[in-house]
Design a protein around this motif. Structure first.
Motif, PDB file in Angstrom:
ATOM      1  N   GLY A 147     -52.675 -17.234   1.203  1.00 13.06           N
ATOM      2  CA  GLY A 147     -53.116 -17.241   2.470  1.00 13.06           C
ATOM      3  C   GLY A 147     -54.647 -17.984   2.625  1.00 13.06           C
ATOM      4  O   GLY A 147     -54.876 -18.734   3.644  1.00 13.06           O
ATOM      5  N   VAL A 148     -55.451 -17.537   1.690  1.00 21.15           N
ATOM      6  CA  VAL A 148     -56.852 -18.112   1.585  1.00 21.15           C
ATOM      7  C   VAL A 148     -56.922 -19.652   1.572  1.00 21.15           C
ATOM      8  O   VAL A 148     -57.651 -20.387   1.875  1.00 21.15           O
ATOM      9  CB  VAL A 148     -57.768 -17.358   0.557  1.00 21.15           C
ATOM     10  CG1 VAL A 148     -59.203 -18.018   0.462  1.00 21.15           C
ATOM     11  CG2 VAL A 148     -57.797 -15.946   0.917  1.00 21.15           C
ATOM     12  N   LEU A 149     -55.942 -20.194   0.350  1.00 20.24           N
ATOM     13  CA  LEU A 149     -55.872 -21.519   0.246  1.00 20.24           C
ATOM     14  C   LEU A 149     -55.375 -22.300   1.733  1.00 20.24           C
ATOM     15  O   LEU A 149     -56.100 -23.137   1.966  1.00 20.24           O
ATOM     16  CB  LEU A 149     -54.632 -21.711  -0.911  1.00 20.24           C
ATOM     17  CG  LEU A 149     -55.044 -21.631  -2.183  1.00 20.24           C
ATOM     18  CD1 LEU A 149     -53.713 -21.580  -3.112  1.00 20.24           C
ATOM     19  CD2 LEU A 149     -56.269 -22.259  -2.690  1.00 20.24           C
ATOM     20  N   ILE A 150     -54.546 -21.593   2.380  1.00 20.11           N
ATOM     21  CA  ILE A 150     -54.312 -22.297   3.686  1.00 20.11           C
ATOM     22  C   ILE A 150     -55.605 -22.487   4.529  1.00 20.11           C
ATOM     23  O   ILE A 150     -55.876 -23.159   5.164  1.00 20.11           O
ATOM     24  CB  ILE A 150     -52.976 -21.459   4.392  1.00 20.11           C
ATOM     25  CG1 ILE A 150     -51.784 -21.621   3.592  1.00 20.11           C
ATOM     26  CG2 ILE A 150     -53.086 -21.997   5.812  1.00 20.11           C
ATOM     27  CD1 ILE A 150     -50.496 -20.768   4.032  1.00 20.11           C
ATOM     28  N   GLY A 151     -56.300 -21.036   4.435  1.00 15.09           N
ATOM     29  CA  GLY A 151     -57.693 -20.888   5.256  1.00 15.09           C
ATOM     30  C   GLY A 151     -58.883 -22.169   4.856  1.00 15.09           C
ATOM     31  O   GLY A 151     -59.381 -22.738   5.540  1.00 15.09           O
TER      32      GLY A 151
END
Length: 436
Positions: A226-230
């Motif tokens: 999720g943070v990589l997408i962010g």
């Protein structure tokens, strides 16, 4: 700083450390915040500079961004009347109260640009300590004592975060997953995503490069998809909203070179970090399945299927409440009654959590407020003539972009203190710009 300002600043510092220094449910933050509460109440009502009730009402009646927190608290308090589980709703209100108190402490501590610069400098030192700790955890496998993967965690009245009967490869991967002060790898990754823009826009090139690379390394070590997408959306925003046109091609070239370096290092990463390699390389596929694949077509016990069920159950409950919401914390009751999330009760998507628990009306208000907060900071970053304010506004606004997406990676952001610190920092920056 005056003595009372220093107490407020200590409240902010202890909030940043959060669960990193705690015993059971009690954080270092709690007694320091309680001390500041006495100071704050005394100065508000009993000191020579006490504010009258009329002044308070007038201040709240003005359309200021910080007054939204009063609306938030009042709305969640009213939701007690239609919440199924009052105790969960009260806990939720306590979490919100803590967050609002962090925002107040930041406003109290940073009354001038000099104060803000001083507080940011100390927070920067704490960020540096957490990054060093996280990298040490990732490379050595030796965890901070208050970590779910630490062998000493039971001394702090908490439980180990993994089953000991797992295979050696899985346990080894878990033990090399950093958690820093955050307890959870996803929370750590999201913290690094928030602080990353403060490195990206830093004036000293050495700190800018070293800090950015270190924060990115920690994010990749956690494997938080999720943070990589962010991070992806933050990178797009950085290129098209913050860079001058003459620098865009240069940065894009740097990104291409970085991607090529990662590509050539993939065999080494796959060999030494096989579990995290799979998690990171499957990010795009996981995001696609979460949005477009029916949960019945993926593994029912997978993270994606569980998150889909969490969202589906929440939306159904929202419809049944006629858009009013189920009340703070009561989404857990919804998930428990549904029985299809394999014991996972937190929404794992803060946007949907707000929608389901606070209802459609408050959700719309939250989205508008969040956008206005970003918009105000962004325009300050373009128009301010103060170097410090411009830096703070750039970093804060880009953090809000990354956080808006990255928050889907954690179970809930309501008790995620870095979020409240970011909000407080944004509001103080806006207030500082208004004074110049």
């Amino acid at each position: 700083m005056k003595r009372n300002q220093k107490i407020a600043a200590l409240t902010v510092y202890s909030a940043f450390i959060g669960l990193g220094i705690s015993y059971g449910p009690v954080y270092l933050f709690h007694p320091i915040a309680l001390l500041f509460a006495f100071v704050f109440v005394y100065e508000m009502f009993f000191s020579s500079s006490a504010v009258s009730l009329v002044q308070i009402v007038k201040g709240l009646s003005k359309p200021k961004l910080q007054n939204f927190f009063v609306i938030m608290w009042v709305w969640y308090a009213l939701a007690l009347f239609w919440s199924v589980d009052i105790s969960l709703a009260l806990y939720h209100l306590f979490y919100i109260s803590n967050g609002i108190f962090i925002v107040i402490a930041m406003q109290y501590a940073m009354k001038s640009q000099g104060d803000q610069k001083q507080v940011v400098r100390v927070l920067g030192i704490l960020v540096f300590v957490e990054i060093v700790l996280s990298l040490f955890e990732g490379f050595s496998g030796i965890q901070w004592p208050i970590s779910p993967y630490s062998e000493y965690i039971e001394f702090f009245q908490r439980k180990t975060g993994y089953a000991p009967e797992l295979s050696d490869d899985i346990v080894n991967a878990i033990r090399h997953t950093p958690t820093g002060f955050r307890w959870n790898p996803n929370n750590l990754a999201l913290t690094m995503l928030i602080v990353l823009p403060f490195f990206v826009f830093y004036r000293r090139i050495a700190i800018r490069i070293a800090g950015s690379l270190a924060a990115l390394a920690v994010i990749f070590m956690t494997g938080s998809r999720g943070v990589l997408i962010g991070l992806f959306f933050m990178a797009i925003a950085f290129v098209f909203l913050y860079l001058k046109r003459k620098h865009v091609l240069l940065v894009l070239a740097g990104i291409v070179v970085s991607l090529l370096m990662v590509w050539f290092s993939l065999p080494t990463l796959q060999k030494n970090y096989s579990v995290k390699y799979v998690e990171v390389t499957n990010t795009a596929d996981a995001f696609n399945k979460y949005l477009f694949t029916d949960h019945e077509l993926v593994n029912d016990t997978s993270s994606i299927a569980i998150r889909q069920n969490l969202a589906k159950n929440g939306i159904e409950a929202l419809k049944e409440s006629y858009g009013l919401g189920v009340g703070g914390g009561n989404s857990q009751i919804v998930q428990k009654d549904a029985g299809n999330t394999h014991g996972i009760l937190s929404m794992h998507n803060f946007w949907i959590e707000i929608l389901v628990e606070a209802g459609l009306l408050f959700f719309v208000a939250w989205c508008i407020w969040y956008f206005l907060l970003f918009r105000r900071l962004y325009f300050i970053s373009k128009k301010s003539h103060s170097v410090n304010i411009q830096y703070h506004a750039k970093a804060g606004s880009l953090s809000l972009i990354g956080f808006s997406v990255g928050m889907i990676s954690i179970s809930s952001a309501i008790y995620f203190f870095p979020m409240w610190i970011l909000f407080g920092f944004a509001i103080v920056t806006i207030q500082g710009a208004e004074k110049v």
